[in-house]
Enzyme design. Sequence first.
Site, PDB file in Angstrom:
ATOM      1  N   LYS A  87       0.860  -1.192   0.000  1.00 59.65           N
ATOM      2  CA  LYS A  87       0.000   0.000   0.000  1.00 59.65           C
ATOM      3  C   LYS A  87       0.895   1.241   0.000  1.00 59.65           C
ATOM      4  CE  LYS A  87      -4.197   1.268   2.457  1.00 59.65           C
ATOM      5  NZ  LYS A  87      -4.775   1.241   3.799  1.00 59.65           N
ATOM      6  N   ILE A  88       0.639   2.115  -0.968  1.00 54.64           N
ATOM      7  CA  ILE A  88       1.531   3.244  -1.213  1.00 54.64           C
ATOM      8  C   ILE A  88       0.718   4.538  -1.336  1.00 54.64           C
ATOM      9  CG2 ILE A  88       3.179   4.183  -2.915  1.00 54.64           C
ATOM     10  CD1 ILE A  88       4.019   1.360  -3.480  1.00 54.64           C
TER      11      ILE A  88
END
Length: 218
Positions: A87-88
């Site tokens: 997750k970015i």
Amino acid sequence: MKFFIDTANLAQIKEACDLGVLDGVTTNPSLMAKEGIKGIKNQHQHYIDICRLVQGDVSAEVIATDYEGMIREGEELAALNEHIVVKIPCIADGIKAIKYFTSKGIRTNCTLVFSAGQALLAAKVGATYVSPFVGRLDDVCNDGIGLVARIVEMYRAYNFKTQVLAASIRHTQHIIQCAEVGADVVTCPLSAIKGLLNHPLTDAGLAKFLADYQKTNG
Ligand code: E4P
């Protein structure tokens, strides 16, 4: 529509799993902190424990905000388990990092998305998921569900493969609205999922059936 649970709490994940409706999990640094998970080693173990509970995608968020740091952390997270999705945050280095991970076959969830433009960039670099934050937009008098609908429409028009993962879900009605506008995934608290079951006529009807059964069968 897939159902993810938005928590790092193992008991809640297990409860949703046992209900038979769970397709995956999303976490974030705040949710990990809520569970009191401190230190990289413990956090990595916690992700592994979550992956053991649910046979589905588990989003694990990077803390770094620079490209190199995100790549390093994301590769470590992805190596923990085949179900991990990195997750970015939707910032410039994050978009570059997603492009890198796409080229390496590592799945990503582009998070903290509050506009159609951000969602467009996430899709261009091949994010697996894009996470528009419905509740946080509603909190500032914006239309969270409206943004989900716009992204769904935009992705369909260009046949983008990125899945629209509606996040920051606050209540049961949000889940229904996400389904109505065609979100691919909704990630929600356990209470919102369980809220889908509630109806007073179901409770009253069941009580009457049981009472009538007792009259006849003692
Ligand atoms: C999940 O991917 C998001 O981090 C989460 O849904 C944010 O929810 P919140 O706005 O309730 O903190």
